[in-house]
Design a protein around this motif. Structure first.
Motif, PDB file in Angstrom:
ATOM      1  N   ARG A 153       7.431   4.466 -24.095  1.00 49.56           N
ATOM      2  CA  ARG A 153       7.310   6.003 -24.516  1.00 49.56           C
ATOM      3  C   ARG A 153       5.947   6.500 -24.971  1.00 49.56           C
ATOM      4  N   VAL A 154       5.327   7.096 -23.924  1.00 49.44           N
ATOM      5  CA  VAL A 154       3.877   8.085 -23.609  1.00 49.44           C
ATOM      6  C   VAL A 154       4.205   9.090 -22.953  1.00 49.44           C
ATOM      7  N   GLU A 155       3.881  10.555 -22.895  1.00 54.94           N
ATOM      8  CA  GLU A 155       3.764  11.066 -21.736  1.00 54.94           C
ATOM      9  C   GLU A 155       2.759  10.300 -20.698  1.00 54.94           C
ATOM     10  N   LEU A 156       3.295  11.225 -19.556  1.00 47.83           N
ATOM     11  CA  LEU A 156       2.817  10.656 -18.256  1.00 47.83           C
ATOM     12  C   LEU A 156       2.216  11.677 -17.375  1.00 47.83           C
ATOM     13  N   ARG A 157       1.052  11.950 -16.641  1.00 52.40           N
ATOM     14  CA  ARG A 157       0.388  12.917 -15.922  1.00 52.40           C
ATOM     15  C   ARG A 157       0.397  12.143 -15.022  1.00 52.40           C
ATOM     16  N   LEU A 158       1.021  12.827 -13.864  1.00 52.52           N
ATOM     17  CA  LEU A 158       1.216  12.807 -12.406  1.00 52.52           C
ATOM     18  C   LEU A 158       0.658  13.758 -11.230  1.00 52.52           C
ATOM     19  N   ASP A 159       0.497  13.325 -10.168  1.00 53.37           N
ATOM     20  CA  ASP A 159       0.577  13.937  -9.694  1.00 53.37           C
ATOM     21  C   ASP A 159       1.959  14.404  -8.476  1.00 53.37           C
ATOM     22  N   TYR A 160       2.627  15.129  -8.119  1.00 48.39           N
ATOM     23  CA  TYR A 160       4.113  15.168  -7.241  1.00 48.39           C
ATOM     24  C   TYR A 160       3.607  16.078  -6.023  1.00 48.39           C
ATOM     25  N   ASP A 161       4.257  15.400  -4.903  1.00 49.65           N
ATOM     26  CA  ASP A 161       4.392  16.007  -4.059  1.00 49.65           C
ATOM     27  C   ASP A 161       5.574  16.810  -3.534  1.00 49.65           C
ATOM     28  N   GLU A 162       5.396  18.020  -3.119  1.00 44.43           N
ATOM     29  CA  GLU A 162       6.254  18.975  -3.624  1.00 44.43           C
ATOM     30  C   GLU A 162       6.359  20.038  -2.049  1.00 44.43           C
ATOM     31  N   VAL A 181       2.433  16.905 -16.194  1.00 44.14           N
ATOM     32  CA  VAL A 181       3.087  16.275 -17.406  1.00 44.14           C
ATOM     33  C   VAL A 181       4.621  15.911 -17.550  1.00 44.14           C
ATOM     34  N   VAL A 182       5.247  14.802 -17.828  1.00 42.46           N
ATOM     35  CA  VAL A 182       6.673  14.601 -17.491  1.00 42.46           C
ATOM     36  C   VAL A 182       5.887  13.601 -19.104  1.00 42.46           C
ATOM     37  N   GLU A 183       7.556  13.862 -20.029  1.00 41.11           N
ATOM     38  CA  GLU A 183       7.600  12.624 -20.709  1.00 41.11           C
ATOM     39  C   GLU A 183       9.142  11.763 -20.176  1.00 41.11           C
ATOM     40  N   PRO A 184       8.476  10.563 -19.717  1.00 40.17           N
ATOM     41  CA  PRO A 184       9.089   9.613 -18.924  1.00 40.17           C
ATOM     42  C   PRO A 184      10.603   8.336 -19.508  1.00 40.17           C
ATOM     43  N   HIS A 185      11.778   8.857 -19.575  1.00 41.47           N
ATOM     44  CA  HIS A 185      12.554   8.327 -19.721  1.00 41.47           C
ATOM     45  C   HIS A 185      12.957   7.380 -19.316  1.00 41.47           C
ATOM     46  N   HIS A 186      12.951   6.946 -18.403  1.00 38.65           N
ATOM     47  CA  HIS A 186      14.637   6.222 -17.429  1.00 38.65           C
ATOM     48  C   HIS A 186      13.881   6.000 -15.501  1.00 38.65           C
ATOM     49  N   LEU A 187      13.926   4.634 -15.851  1.00 41.24           N
ATOM     50  CA  LEU A 187      14.372   4.387 -13.970  1.00 41.24           C
ATOM     51  C   LEU A 187      15.262   3.784 -13.468  1.00 41.24           C
ATOM     52  N   ALA A 216      -0.914   8.793  -8.322  1.00 37.32           N
ATOM     53  CA  ALA A 216      -1.902   8.585  -9.724  1.00 37.32           C
ATOM     54  C   ALA A 216      -1.407   9.002 -10.677  1.00 37.32           C
ATOM     55  N   PRO A 217       0.108   8.267 -10.934  1.00 38.11           N
ATOM     56  CA  PRO A 217      -0.007   8.616 -12.368  1.00 38.11           C
ATOM     57  C   PRO A 217      -0.216   7.629 -13.335  1.00 38.11           C
ATOM     58  N   THR A 218      -0.769   8.033 -14.679  1.00 33.76           N
ATOM     59  CA  THR A 218      -1.943   8.257 -15.675  1.00 33.76           C
ATOM     60  C   THR A 218      -1.359   8.475 -17.065  1.00 33.76           C
ATOM     61  N   ALA A 219      -0.449   7.156 -17.570  1.00 27.50           N
ATOM     62  CA  ALA A 219      -0.165   7.309 -19.366  1.00 27.50           C
ATOM     63  C   ALA A 219      -1.293   7.989 -20.419  1.00 27.50           C
ATOM     64  N   THR A 220      -0.827   9.470 -20.775  1.00 31.95           N
ATOM     65  CA  THR A 220      -1.782  10.137 -21.829  1.00 31.95           C
ATOM     66  C   THR A 220      -2.195   9.086 -23.126  1.00 31.95           C
ATOM     67  N   GLY A 221      -1.033   8.310 -23.497  1.00 33.71           N
ATOM     68  CA  GLY A 221      -0.894   7.730 -24.793  1.00 33.71           C
ATOM     69  C   GLY A 221      -0.648   8.549 -26.256  1.00 33.71           C
ATOM     70  N   ALA A 222       0.100   9.793 -25.765  1.00 34.84           N
ATOM     71  CA  ALA A 222       0.581  10.817 -26.354  1.00 34.84           C
ATOM     72  C   ALA A 222       2.161  10.490 -26.431  1.00 34.84           C
ATOM     73  N   PRO A 223       2.524   9.884 -28.105  1.00 34.85           N
ATOM     74  CA  PRO A 223       4.137   9.619 -27.896  1.00 34.85           C
ATOM     75  C   PRO A 223       4.902  10.138 -27.816  1.00 34.85           C
ATOM     76  N   PHE A 224       6.285  10.118 -27.620  1.00 29.31           N
ATOM     77  CA  PHE A 224       6.607  11.690 -27.704  1.00 29.31           C
ATOM     78  C   PHE A 224       8.424  10.712 -27.605  1.00 29.31           C
ATOM     79  N   ARG A 225       9.346  11.785 -29.104  1.00 29.00           N
ATOM     80  CA  ARG A 225      10.168  11.570 -29.620  1.00 29.00           C
ATOM     81  C   ARG A 225      11.658  11.225 -28.606  1.00 29.00           C
ATOM     82  N   GLU A 226      12.417  10.341 -29.196  1.00 29.20           N
ATOM     83  CA  GLU A 226      13.814  10.000 -27.946  1.00 29.20           C
ATOM     84  C   GLU A 226      14.358  11.776 -28.428  1.00 29.20           C
ATOM     85  N   ARG A 227      14.528  11.462 -26.515  1.00 31.18           N
ATOM     86  CA  ARG A 227      15.928  13.046 -26.561  1.00 31.18           C
ATOM     87  C   ARG A 227      17.388  12.095 -26.382  1.00 31.18           C
ATOM     88  N   PRO A 228      18.493  13.115 -27.051  1.00 30.06           N
ATOM     89  CA  PRO A 228      19.990  12.721 -26.356  1.00 30.06           C
ATOM     90  C   PRO A 228      19.936  13.376 -24.238  1.00 30.06           C
TER      91      PRO A 228
END
Length: 342
Positions: A153-162, A181-187, A216-228
């Motif tokens: 449950r930490v933020e993720l920095r990644l490069d996304y091919d658009e 930079v996103v908050e990854p919740h589910h795969l 290049a997905p990299t965890a930033t270490g910054a936690p995020f709160r659960e969201r509905p």
């Protein structure tokens, strides 16, 4: 009665599933008395396993954290399931082929003879059928990095091919890799494709990202709160999201048409390798492919919608031919040959 050591292994296998077992259930499954079942629990504790008592209604025993590392204890059905799964893993993940082969060899060496015969009987070569609309196997390192961020449950920095995605207001949309930079919740794995359900705090919105576009997905270490989560949960959200990063599969024949249906509905039922783009609240453009123009026309027909802006000309010609054959089939009496049929 089975020996104490055999019962201890059986009990460890039952507890390793994470379930809480009542004393009565343990005794019944081991085929012993409640008193003997309690002694078997104590045997595991003496061996270093943390077997916690669960008090109250529905209480019993469960395997707690810490203690000795449990050995791999599987029943015969589980062993066969693992063996079959290891044979098919490389179809959806790259970089695990050799690891899967080694794991399969290791498990096979410790299988009882009967389980080994069952596993050998299920040896298979995986060949995808074209109707499966196969996607390229994903890099296991990407799945591991993203999955770790989801679990921690930490933020993720990644490069996304658009590249080839329609612009949606993001800087660089449609222009190749963009850092997000996103908050990854589910795969979510759907139609043999991996998706990440994530929340973008900067834009205050939920998004679905194709993992084969992530690098290049990299965890930033910054936690995020659960969201509905979005209504329906992560799997439903992936299925009804048109902008989920899908690419048009490289079929011999590809085409598009505008349907009088909302994009979320078409996105849910579009085959893998199709791309859906909203062109209004109740209309969307569907692009997909098939092995022939006739086959592609048939896929569009399954949506049961009026069609407009059909491209290319070959697809329009296929619709004309199909319309004639369908009309002839509707008019032909039962058992009569259909004109133009095989």
């Amino acid at each position: 009665m089975a020996s104490t050591s055999a019962r201890a292994l059986a009990l460890l296998s039952m507890l390793s599933s994470g379930a809480t077992l009542t004393g009565e259930e343990v005794a019944r499954r081991l085929g012993v008395s409640r008193r003997t079942a309690r002694r078997d629990v104590e045997t595991l504790r003496e061996l270093g396993y943390v077997v916690e008592p669960v008090l109250g209604a529905g209480g019993g025993y469960r395997l707690g954290p810490g203690g000795a590392l449990p050995p791999l204890v599987l029943d015969e059905e589980q062993v066969v399931a693992v063996a079959v799964s290891l044979q098919t893993t490389s179809a959806v993940l790259r970089g695990v082929e050799e690891s899967s082969r080694r794991a399969l060899r290791t498990i096979r060496q410790v299988m009882p003879a009967r389980a080994r015969r069952e596993a050998d009987a299920l040896t298979a070569t995986v060949v995808p059928n074209q109707w499966e609309f196969p996607a390229p196997a994903l890099d296991a390192a990407v799945v591991r990095a993203v999955g770790t961020a989801v679990r921690q449950r930490v933020e993720l920095r990644l490069d996304y091919d658009e590249e080839d995605l329609p612009g949606d207001g993001r800087t660089g949309g449609g222009g190749g890799p963009v850092t997000r930079v996103v908050e990854p919740h589910h795969l979510v794995v759907w139609a043999a494709r991996w998706y990440l359900v994530a929340h973008e705090r900067a834009r205050q919105r939920w998004a679905v990202l194709r993992l084969d576009r992530v690098s290049a997905p990299t965890a930033t270490g910054a936690p995020f709160r659960e969201r509905p989560l979005p209504e329906g949960g992560p799997a439903d959200f992936v299925q009804r999201t048109p902008d989920r990063g899908d690419r048009l599969a490289p079929w011999p024949c590809t085409g598009s048409a505008v349907l009088d249906l909302p994009a979320p509905l078409v996105a849910r039922f579009a085959p893998g390798g199709a791309v859906v783009r909203a062109v209004g609240e109740d209309r969307c453009e569907l692009s997909m492919g098939a092995w022939s123009w006739a086959g592609l026309a048939g896929l569009f027909v399954t949506f049961g919608s009026p069609l407009a802006e059909v491209r290319p000309a070959e697809l329009r010609e296929a619709f004309a031919v199909a319309a004639g054959r369908l009309a002839a089939g509707a008019a032909a009496p039962g058992g009569a040959p259909v004109p133009g049929g095989p």
